[in-house]
Structures are given as C-alpha cells and as structure tokens.
Design a protein around this motif. Structure first.
Motif, mmCIF file in Angstrom:
data_model
loop_
_atom_site.group_PDB
_atom_site.id
_atom_site.type_symbol
_atom_site.label_atom_id
_atom_site.label_comp_id
_atom_site.label_asym_id
_atom_site.label_seq_id
_atom_site.Cartn_x
_atom_site.Cartn_y
_atom_site.Cartn_z
ATOM 1 N N ALA A 386 0.838 -1.206 0.000
ATOM 2 C CA ALA A 386 0.000 0.000 0.000
ATOM 3 C C ALA A 386 0.872 1.255 0.000
ATOM 4 O O ALA A 386 0.596 2.232 -0.721
ATOM 5 C CB ALA A 386 -0.927 -0.011 1.206
ATOM 6 N N ARG A 390 1.145 4.185 -2.862
ATOM 7 C CA ARG A 390 1.015 5.606 -2.517
ATOM 8 C C ARG A 390 2.245 6.391 -2.958
ATOM 9 O O ARG A 390 2.137 7.540 -3.431
ATOM 10 C CB ARG A 390 0.803 5.747 -1.002
ATOM 11 C CG ARG A 390 0.416 7.162 -0.571
ATOM 12 C CD ARG A 390 -0.002 7.211 0.893
ATOM 13 N NE ARG A 390 -1.330 6.621 1.089
ATOM 14 C CZ ARG A 390 -1.537 5.414 1.614
ATOM 15 N NH1 ARG A 390 -0.509 4.666 1.990
ATOM 16 N NH2 ARG A 390 -2.765 4.940 1.773
ATOM 17 N N SER A 413 -2.126 1.107 -12.460
ATOM 18 C CA SER A 413 -3.212 0.167 -12.185
ATOM 19 C C SER A 413 -2.893 -1.228 -12.725
ATOM 20 O O SER A 413 -3.105 -2.239 -12.045
ATOM 21 C CB SER A 413 -4.519 0.680 -12.812
ATOM 22 O OG SER A 413 -5.546 -0.276 -12.706
ATOM 23 N N ILE A 418 -4.421 -2.941 -9.235
ATOM 24 C CA ILE A 418 -5.340 -2.212 -8.362
ATOM 25 C C ILE A 418 -6.235 -1.345 -9.246
ATOM 26 O O ILE A 418 -5.820 -0.916 -10.329
ATOM 27 C CB ILE A 418 -4.563 -1.350 -7.339
ATOM 28 C CG1 ILE A 418 -5.510 -0.747 -6.307
ATOM 29 C CG2 ILE A 418 -3.742 -0.278 -8.031
ATOM 30 C CD1 ILE A 418 -4.785 -0.090 -5.141
ATOM 31 N N SER A 419 -7.432 -1.075 -8.807
ATOM 32 C CA SER A 419 -8.389 -0.365 -9.661
ATOM 33 C C SER A 419 -7.982 1.084 -9.882
ATOM 34 O O SER A 419 -7.378 1.719 -9.009
ATOM 35 C CB SER A 419 -9.785 -0.405 -9.018
ATOM 36 O OG SER A 419 -9.849 0.478 -7.914
ATOM 37 N N ALA A 421 -9.992 3.563 -10.077
ATOM 38 C CA ALA A 421 -10.803 4.439 -9.231
ATOM 39 C C ALA A 421 -10.099 4.723 -7.906
ATOM 40 O O ALA A 421 -10.079 5.869 -7.424
ATOM 41 C CB ALA A 421 -12.170 3.803 -8.971
ATOM 42 N N VAL A 422 -9.512 3.694 -7.331
ATOM 43 C CA VAL A 422 -8.793 3.863 -6.064
ATOM 44 C C VAL A 422 -7.580 4.770 -6.265
ATOM 45 O O VAL A 422 -7.284 5.646 -5.440
ATOM 46 C CB VAL A 422 -8.361 2.490 -5.502
ATOM 47 C CG1 VAL A 422 -7.424 2.679 -4.304
ATOM 48 C CG2 VAL A 422 -9.579 1.674 -5.086
ATOM 49 N N LEU A 423 -6.893 4.559 -7.372
ATOM 50 C CA LEU A 423 -5.704 5.377 -7.637
ATOM 51 C C LEU A 423 -6.065 6.838 -7.859
ATOM 52 O O LEU A 423 -5.382 7.746 -7.362
ATOM 53 C CB LEU A 423 -4.965 4.831 -8.859
ATOM 54 C CG LEU A 423 -4.332 3.444 -8.703
ATOM 55 C CD1 LEU A 423 -3.650 3.027 -9.994
ATOM 56 C CD2 LEU A 423 -3.319 3.419 -7.562
ATOM 57 N N SER A 425 -8.648 8.324 -6.651
ATOM 58 C CA SER A 425 -9.057 8.841 -5.340
ATOM 59 C C SER A 425 -7.828 9.211 -4.513
ATOM 60 O O SER A 425 -7.789 10.258 -3.869
ATOM 61 C CB SER A 425 -9.894 7.783 -4.611
ATOM 62 O OG SER A 425 -10.207 8.223 -3.303
ATOM 63 N N THR A 426 -6.825 8.350 -4.555
ATOM 64 C CA THR A 426 -5.582 8.627 -3.822
ATOM 65 C C THR A 426 -4.885 9.855 -4.389
ATOM 66 O O THR A 426 -4.376 10.699 -3.643
ATOM 67 C CB THR A 426 -4.633 7.412 -3.918
ATOM 68 O OG1 THR A 426 -5.312 6.241 -3.465
ATOM 69 C CG2 THR A 426 -3.389 7.634 -3.065
#
Length: 655
Positions: A386, A390, A413, A418-419, A421-423, A425-426
C-alpha cells in the motif's frame, strides 16, 4: 581594440539562430524559430528568433536584440567578450591585446573573477603537461582512468602542485589581485597566511554554457584521510553550483540533436561517456539536483534519462531526482547499472556499441522503475505494498500535464493490480491540500483585482503611440522599397466645387512617409520614436542598399532594444500556432503601399480628433471667440470626412 573591419566580419558571419541554438532548443515556427525563455521559468515558448531579421525577442522578460546582445544578456559578456566568442565560434581571426596591470585593476569585479579563473585553468593545464610532478602524478592518474590525450585536452583537465602556495605565488607574480584569488576560492586567506585551496589535486574546470570557466572541482590523490576526496570552488558571483551542470558546454549540441540528456553524478562519469561516444551527458557534480539545473536541460530537450550506480546510495539519489524532474513537466527515464558498477567503470569495461545497447535496453520509464524497486521491498507485505502504491501515485501527482497523469494512473493500475478508481481517489487526496491552497490564493488575487478594478479605471489604449510605432516598423521593414501610391488631390470642378481626384505616382516608402509627415508638420509624441525616426530617415537617405541587420548592429543598446521590440511585436502571435487552427495571418509586404497610406491617414484622422477636442474645450471658456473656433472645427471636420472616405477606400482595396 578590435578593428571595425573585424567587427563587421563577425556581424556578417554570425547567424543569430546558430548562436542562440547553442543555448536554447529552437524549433521551426514558420519563417522563425521559437523556444523556452532562457531568462525566466516558463513551460510555454515565448522566445522568438528571426533568421531573416537576425534578431531575437523574449516576450516573457522583454529582452531582445542580436547575437551579441544575447551573449551579453545570457552569459554576462562584455561587448568585446561577445565579439571574441563569436570570432572563435566562426574561426574569424581577431587581434587580441594583452591586458596590462592597470587594465586588470579597472575591470569590474565579476570580470576580474572570470580572468582569475581563466588564468588558473591555463596554469593547471600547464602544470599537468609541463612539470615532472604533474606528469608523474596528475597525468598518470588520468591515463589510469583510461582518458586519452584528446579527452584530457577537450575537458581542459589539469593538476595543482602539491605545494602550499605554488598557484597563489604565480598568480600574484602575474599581477592578479589577492582579493579576487580569495573570492574565487582558489586561494584561502587566513590572517597573514595564504595557501592554495586545491593543493595536490587533479583539476576539473567547470564551464558555463558558453565555455567560460566558472569554478573548479579537484580530486585529491594523496592518502590524507582527513581531506575531502572531491573539493569544489566555493560560491561566488560567477559560480553557483545549484545553477550549473558539469559537461553542459560539451554536451549541449548533442542533447538538442539526440533530444535526450543522460544525467550522471560525477565528473569522470561525464568524461568517460563522452569518450565512449555518448556525448549528451551532464553531471550535477555531486550536489543534490536542483530545479535550476533541470531547467537548463529543459531548454535543450524535454527528455532526461537518470543514470545511477547499482548500490543503495545511487538508488536513493535517483528516486529523489525523479519527482523534481516530473514537477518541471519533463519526461524521465531511469537506467541502473549492475551492482558494484557506475557509469564510469561500466563505460570503461565495455565497447561504445555495448554501452549504447545497454542504455537503450535498460532505460525504464520512471513508473516501471519505481514499481520494480518498491515492489521488491514490499514483497508479500500488504502494508508495504500500500505504501509502495502511494509512493508511485505521489510521483504521478507531480506531473503538471493532466493527460500524462491519467496515462500513468492506468499504467500503475496494470502493474500494481489495483483499480483505477482507487488510484484516482488517492491522487485527489494527495493534491487536495495543494488545490485548496491554490484556490485560496486565487480568491485572494480575485479580491485584490476587484478592489483595483473598482478604484482604478481601465487603462486607455494609446492609439497615437500604436500608429507611431507602426510608422517606425514600416520604415525599418520597407523603407527602401519603391511603391505606387494613390494620393487624392483637391481640384475645383466646372461648378466651382472642390473634389478629391486620385493621382498615381511612384516613390520610395521612406520618402512618401517623410513628405506626408512634413506636409502636415506632424511630430512624434513619443521621444524615443522621434529620435529613432530621424536616425532611420538619415540612414535610408545615405544608403541605397539599406540592410536592416547592419543598421541594428550600429545602434546603441537602448535604441537597438527598441527596434527589436518593434520588429518582433507581431511575432508573438505566431507563438500560438494560429495556422494549425486554420487562421492564416495576412503578410504585410503583399500590400505595402496600402499599409503606408492607411497608417498615415489613420494618424491624421486621430490628430484631427485631438484638435477638435481641444477646440471644444476652448469653446467652453466664456472669454474665447466661439464663432471663430466653430469655423475652425467645421473645417477640420470637413477634412476628416474627406480623409475618412480615402481611408475607407484604402482599407477596402488593393492599391
């Protein structure tokens, strides 16, 4: 002194696009070239070079001129130094005069520092090649590193004697002042003692982009463990290590040609690569990479490949530099060498072909490099993975281009499974603080703007200034052209009425303008334009073969800057690539006579309006004869009506 004939030959031979091309990556833009300003921090080109006019203009800083003024602005050369630089570049023989002690004393401080560094550079080279100590220690070391004599001479490598005052005593003997020896850092002064900073070291001179000696790096060869292995000149008026890249003088043309720059850490890395045929390489000279250094590269290319040692320290240095490069809007790749190897040793141990192949095969995009590096550390630890993601997204957030950011998010991604959308958002979370701060600053600026706007009326356009500037521009560009002009002459018809009849005649453009302005007794309101107008008219009267480049070269600096600004004013619009949007600007030289007549008529109409306004103010005064003034006003308005008809005809037709 440099003879007038030599100066003329230099100006005749030097090409402004070639001279500036050594410092700025220029790209063709119509008949001109454009590039990033070398005088300001920008990401969109505002720097224009005109090969036809042999001038340049930087719209971000307002500076402009010819090849000589560029060198004076960019390299802080004096006028004679700029001429000598161009003479060397174009292999023009020039008479050099040795400076006396008196001349050295009156030279300004900055120039004195340059003179001291130049002397030191010559001294260290002579010591390397002509003394027993230099040959047995310094030259032997360079040869052990695999450097050829050609390479040693190309980089002006030298040696400082292992003596406390060898260099200092020689410099003082030659008339150089101790004050400047100390300010360059070549001599250390403590109370009554003075000694050489680089005692017993091989010397690497550090050049500016134009080849001037700014400072030195020295490597110790003795066994003194207390002494630093490498020692650089201290900061001075001419040497700022965060704004200099070692090897850039030798690499600049290759960087622009290859459209890529290899970035290494040490002096010998640069020299070894150069000797192996990879010449587009520079070094930060052991200092932390700075934004100023990156911007130096950015003038020549958008692409940087960071090369680093295969050890942990090298990896950390590469990771630190990546984000900084991305923030400057540049494209970055990373290439590591096998553990235990560095760019210098790898180049020595492999053929030039093998080196070139390795660089091509092992250069990774920064996101691939970071991913492979951080994933190895994370392995099967979810928390570390994680943190790795980041860390990668944090680097992506540094990229100013939103399209590039999205592309890298997609790549991350795929690599990290990893999706998107999450990236995203981060990414949004990382940038939230900066966005909020930017928003607050924007609101503050808007508020300030509203206050200023409410308190101060908008600045009016000075139409007379614009028209006078246009007249100067026409004289400079077309003054010696012969054109057909249509004038309207007042004649009385059979009924006794006055009418305007057209009369066609040929005239030189400058003669037409001069006579029209004389006829109306018009004077320029701007003093600079007034002075420039008479200088141009005189030059056109005296020379049948008026050459714009020669004319500019003979002007004083202030007037030359004004001429450059006028001539390049219209070029700023070509920076925006109008033609790509199917907007084709009209060439002024396709209707010169129309342009001349329109400009003169517009100025006459404007001045009539000004005169009418003055009369209206006089009418308001009770003591004045209003009937007489009204008659004058009517006469002026009738004249303006006639001129306006003529102006409308000129604008709507091709004479």
């Amino acid at each position: 002194m440099i003879s007038r004939s030599t100066i003329d030959q230099i100006f005749e031979t030097a090409r402004v696009e070639e001279v500036i091309g050594d410092f700025v990556n220029l790209k063709k833009s119509g008949s001109n070239f454009k590039g990033l300003s070398p005088f300001s921090d920008e990401r969109s080109p505002s720097f224009m070079v005109s090969p036809v006019k042999q001038i340049w203009k930087d719209f971000s800083s307002g500076k402009g001129g010819n090849a000589v003024t560029f060198l004076m602005e960019h390299e802080h050369f004096t006028y004679p130094e700029a001429l000598k630089y161009l003479a060397r570049k174009y292999n023009i023989e020039i008479e050099k005069t040795e400076q006396t002690n008196e001349q050295k004393e009156v030279a300004n401080e900055r120039e004195s520092l340059y003179l001291v560094n130049e002397f030191a550079n010559t001294y260290f080279q002579r010591t390397l090649h002509k003394t027993d100590q230099g040959k047995s220690i310094g030259l032997s070391y360079f040869k052990e590193r695999g450097f050829t004599m050609d390479t040693i001479n190309t980089f002006s490598l030298g040696y400082s004697l292992d003596e406390w005052q060898g260099f200092t005593d020689e410099a003082l003997k030659k008339g150089y002042q101790l004050e400047f020896l100390e300010k360059t850092g070549l001599t250390i002064v403590k109370e009554e003692k003075r000694f050489d900073r680089f005692k017993g070291r091989v010397m690497f001179p550090i050049h500016s982009m134009s080849g001037r000696i700014l400072g030195f790096g020295g490597r110790i060869l003795g066994a003194d463990k207390k002494a630093a292995k490498y020692l650089n000149s201290p900061e001075s008026d001419v040497y700022h290590k965060s704004k200099i890249l070692y090897g850039l003088f030798h690499a600049k043309q290759s960087i622009a040609k290859e459209d890529n720059c290899f970035l290494v850490e040490g002096y010998t890395d640069v020299i070894q690569f150069h000797q192996s045929g990879v010449k587009n390489v520079v070094s930060s000279s052991g200092t932390a990479l700075s934004p100023e250094q990156i911007r130096l590269i950015n003038r020549l290319t958008k692409n940087i490949t960071v090369l680093f040692d295969g050890d942990a320290a090298g990896i950390r240095a590469a990771v630190r530099g990546i984000d900084l490069i991305l923030e400057q809007g540049m494209n970055v790749k990373v290439c590591s060498f096998p553990n235990g190897a560095d760019p210098d040793s790898f180049a020595r141990q492999n053929t030039p072909e093998e080196l070139a192949t390795y660089l091509e095969d092992h250069a990774k995009d920064f996101i691939q490099f970071k991913a492979s590096l951080l994933v190895e550390d994370a392995k099967n630890d979810p928390i570390k993975k994680a943190d790795t993601i980041r860390e990668i997204v944090n680097s992506i957030s540094k990229i100013p281009d939103p399209i590039k950011r999205e592309i890298y998010v997609k790549e991350c991604s795929n690599i990290m499974d990893i999706s998107e959308a999450v990236l995203f958002s981060t990414l949004a979370q990382i940038g939230k603080k900066e966005t909020q701060e930017a928003s607050r600053q924007h609101r503050t600026e808007q508020t300030a703007f509203e206050v200023v706007r409410s308190e101060q009326p908008a600045k009016k356009v000075n139409h007379q200034y614009i028209l006078e500037q246009k007249i100067i521009e026409i004289l400079l560009l077309y003054g010696n052209e012969t054109e057909e002009f249509e004038d309207l002459v007042m004649k009385e018809d059979d009924a006794g009425d006055l009418k305007m009849e057209p009369v066609i005649h040929q005239a030189k453009v400058f003669e037409k303008i001069y006579l029209d302005l004389q006829e109306d007794e018009m004077q320029f309101s701007d003093e600079q334009f007034q002075n420039l107008y008479y200088v141009i008219i005189e030059a056109l009267h005296q020379s049948k073969e008026f050459q714009l480049k020669d004319f500019i070269n003979k002007l004083d600096q202030k007037m030359a800057n004004e001429v450059t600004s006028i001539l390049m004013n219209d070029e700023r619009y070509s920076l925006h690539d109008w033609e790509r949007n199917h907007i084709i600007p009209k060439d002024k030289d396709k209707s010169i006579s129309q342009l001349v007549t329109q400009t003169i008529l517009s100025l006459r109409c404007f001045l009539i309006d000004q005169k009418v306004m003055e009369y209206k103010m006089e009418i308001a005064q009770p003591q004045n004869n209003s009937m007489g003034i009204l008659e004058d006003v009517r006469d002026y308005l009738r004249l303006k009506t006639l001129l306006s008809k003529k102006l409308g005809k000129v604008v709507g037709s091709k004479i």
